[in-house]
Write an enzyme that holds these catalytic residues in place. Structure first.
Site, short mmCIF file in Angstrom:
data_model
loop_
_atom_site.label_atom_id
_atom_site.label_comp_id
_atom_site.label_asym_id
_atom_site.label_seq_id
_atom_site.Cartn_x
_atom_site.Cartn_y
_atom_site.Cartn_z
CE1 TYR A 149 -4.37 0.04 -0.28
CE2 TYR A 149 -4.25 -1.77 1.28
CZ TYR A 149 -4.96 -1.03 0.36
OH TYR A 149 -6.24 -1.35 0.06
CD GLU B 42 -3.46 4.13 1.04
OE1 GLU B 42 -2.33 3.69 1.34
OE2 GLU B 42 -4.52 3.55 1.32
CG ASP C 233 -9.34 9.79 -23.49
OD1 ASP C 233 -8.35 9.04 -23.67
OD2 ASP C 233 -10.41 9.39 -22.99
CB THR D 212 -6.02 3.13 -21.37
OG1 THR D 212 -6.13 3.27 -22.78
CG2 THR D 212 -7.36 3.43 -20.71
CE LYS E 32 -8.68 1.62 -25.06
NZ LYS E 32 -8.80 2.40 -23.83
NE ARG F 279 -7.68 -3.54 -19.34
CZ ARG F 279 -8.69 -4.03 -20.07
NH1 ARG F 279 -8.55 -5.09 -20.81
NH2 ARG F 279 -9.86 -3.42 -20.08
N1 DSN Z 1 -13.42 -0.02 -24.04
C1 DSN Z 1 -12.53 0.86 -24.74
C2 DSN Z 1 -12.56 0.63 -26.21
O1 DSN Z 1 -12.78 -0.51 -26.59
O2 DSN Z 1 -12.36 1.54 -26.98
C3 DSN Z 1 -12.76 2.29 -24.41
O3 DSN Z 1 -12.83 2.45 -23.07
#
Ligand code: DSN
Length: 422
Positions: A53, A55, A199, A225, A228, A234
Site C-alpha cells: 500500500y 497512498e 484523451d 490508458t 491499448k 491495464r
Molecule cells: N473499451 C474501450 C474501447 O474498446 O475503446 C474504451 O474504453
C-alpha cells in the site's frame, strides 16, 4: 509444470488462463483497443508490488516501507513526462475512466459545461455521454461529426463552442479512424477560454511512434490508458502542464482513489521503456500501414467504411445497409470464424448501441504478432467470405481453421505455447 501455484490451489482458474492463452494465440484479434502485453510487462504486473500500500506520492506517503515503491513510481513518472513531453505526470489512475474523472474533478465544478464527441459518433462514455457520470455531473453539450464527410468539422465545433461557452473541450476518441488536428482544438479552446483535454487512449502508441501528431504540449491535460496501442498493463496515466499538477494529484488522492496499484505502476514503467525504442516506432508505423491495407481490401470487397478509410489503427464499417446484416450478427459470425471484432454504432446510426449497424476493427494486436500487408489481404478476404456465408456454420468453421493455421506462424508477445504441455 506451468503455473504451479495455480495447479495446486485453483486448477479451474489455471485451466481458464491456459484456454485464454490458446484463444489469443489461435484467433485474429481485431478489437482496436486490445493488444498483447510483453513478457516483461506481464512479469511486472504479476510481481510482489501488488502487496504494498502506498497512498500519497513518492517522498510523501502515509505508510512506511516505500523505499522501492517510490523508485518504481518515480521511474514511471519520469518516463511518462519524457515520452509525452509534458511537465507533469500522474501514473496512479486505475484506468481510463477514473483518469478522465480526475481531470474533470481537478479543473471543473459540477454543472460546468463540457464538450466531447457524442458517443454514437465515436466519443467515449466519459466524454459527457448522458448515462455516464460525465453527462450527469456536468452540463454536457456533445459535438458531432459532419453528416456529409463523417469527419470532425472544426468550424462547426468552434461555432458550437462560441455558443455554449464550455469550460473544457475533449479531443480523442474510441471509434474515429482519422487524424485529429489537435492544433485546431487548441485554437478553438483559446477562442472560448476553455481547457483543452486530450484523451489519447486509443492512439498513444501511434503518437509515441510518430505515426500520429501529438497533442502535447498544446493540450492542458492528457489522459491515456496504458494497455491499448501502448501495450502495457491495464491502467492509465495523466499528463498535464505544471500549473495543474497539484490539482490533478489532489484529485486522485484524496479526491477519488486510495492506494495506487504499484504492480501496475511498475508495468507501466516497463511499457514506457519498451515504447521508447526504435522497434516500437517501427511497430507504430506498421500498425497504420496494416490498417490502410486492410481498409483497402475491405473497400474492394464492398464494405462501406465510415469516412471512406483510415489514417490510424482503426476501421469502422457499416454492415446493416451495405451488407444486410446487423453489426452484432456480423461480429458474432466473425467470432465463429476466428476473427474477433466488436459491433459498434456508426455516425448517424438510428439503431441502438446494443444492436448497432456497424463493426469496429483495428490492427494493434495483429501487428504485435508481426503480421503485415499480405496477411491483411487474407484477413479482408476472409471477412468478406464470413459476411457472405454468415449463416453457414461449415464455412465459418473452415475459415476458423484457416485463421488458426495462419496464426501459428505469428507468435504472440507474452504467450509461450511450450508452456501448455508442461
Ligand atoms: N473499451 C474501450 C474501447 O474498446 O475503446 C474504451 O474504453
Amino acid at each position: 509444470m506451468y503455473l504451479p501455484g495455480l495447479a495446486q490451489t485453483d486448477p479451474e482458474i489455471r485451466d481458464l488462463i491456459i484456454a485464454e492463452e490458446k484463444r489469443e494465440w489461435e484467433k485474429v484479434r481485431l478489437i482496436p483497443s486490445e493488444n498483447y502485453a510483453s513478457s516483461a510487462v506481464m512479469e511486472a504486473t504479476g510481481s510482489v508490488f501488488t502487496n504494498k500500500y502506498s497512498e500519497g506520492y513518492p517522498g510523501k506517503r502515509y505508510y512506511e516501507g516505500q523505499q522501492l515503491t517510490d523508485r518504481v513510481e518515480n521511474l514511471a513518472i519520469d518516463r511518462a513526462k519524457k515520452i509525452f513531453g509534458m511537465e507533469h505526470a500522474n501514473v496512479q489512475p486505475y484506468s481510463g475512466s477514473p483518469a478522465n474523472m480526475t481531470v474533470y474533478h481537478a479543473l471543473l465544478e459540477h454543472g460546468d459545461t463540457i464538450m466531447g464527441l457524442a458517443l454514437p459518433h465515436g466519443g467515449h462514455l466519459t466524454h459527457g455521454w448522458k448515462v455516464n457520470f460525465s453527462g450527469k455531473s456536468y452540463h454536457s453539450v456533445p459535438y458531432e461529426l459532419d453528416p456529409a464527410t463523417e469527419l470532425l468539422n472544426y468550424d462547426k465545433i468552434l461555432e458550437q463552442a462560441k455558443e455554449v461557452k464550455p469550460k473544457l473541450i475533449i479531443a480523442g476518441y474510441t471509434a474515429y479512424p482519422r487524424t485529429i488536428d489537435f492544433a485546431k482544438f487548441r485554437e478553438i479552446c483559446d477562442a472560448v477560454g476553455a481547457f483543452f483535454h486530450a484523451d489519447i487512449s486509443h492512439i498513444t502508441g501511434l503518437i509515441i511512434g510518430g505515426a500520429h501528431p501529438s497533442p502535447f504540449p498544446m493540450a492542458d491535460t492528457g489522459t491515456t490508458t496504458s494497455h491499448k496501442t501502448l501495450r502495457g498493463p491495464r491502467g492509465a496515466l495523466i499528463v498535464s502542464r505544471k500549473e495543474y499538477a497539484e490539482k490533478i494529484d489532489k484529485a486522485i488522492i484524496p479526491g477519488l482513489q486510495g492506494g495506487p496499484h504499484n504492480h501496475t505502476t511498475a508495468a507501466i514503467a516497463v511499457a514506457l521503456k519498451e515504447a521508447s525504442t526504435p522497434e516500437f516506432k517501427q511497430y507504430a508505423q506498421q500498425v497504420v500501414r496494416n490498417a490502410k491495407a486492410l481498409a483497402e481490401e475491405l473497400n474492394a470487397n464492398g464494405f462501406r467504411l465510415v469516412s471512406g478509410g483510415t489514417d490510424n489503427h482503426l476501421i469502422l464499417f457499416e454492415t446493416l445497409k451495405s451488407k444486410g446484416i446487423s453489426g452484432r450478427d456480423a461480429a458474432k459470425a466473425f467470432d465463429k470464424a476466428g476473427i474477433v471484432t466488436n459491433c459498434n454504432t456508426v455516425p448517424f446510426d438510428p439503431s441502438s448501441p446494443f444492436n448497432p449497424a456497424g463493426v469496429r476493427i483495428g490492427t494493434p494486436a495483429i501487428t504485435s504478432r508481426g503480421m503485415k500487408e499480405p496477411e491483411m489481404k487474407k484477413i479482408g478476404k476472409w471477412m468478406n467470405e464470413v459476411i457472405e456465408h454468415h449463416a453457414d456454420e461449415q464455412v465459418l468453421a473452415r475459415i476458423a481453421a484457416e485463421v488458426k493455421e495462419m496464426c501459428q506462424s505469428f507468435p504472440c508477445p507474452g504467450i509461450n505455447p511450450g508452456n501448455w504441455e508442461s
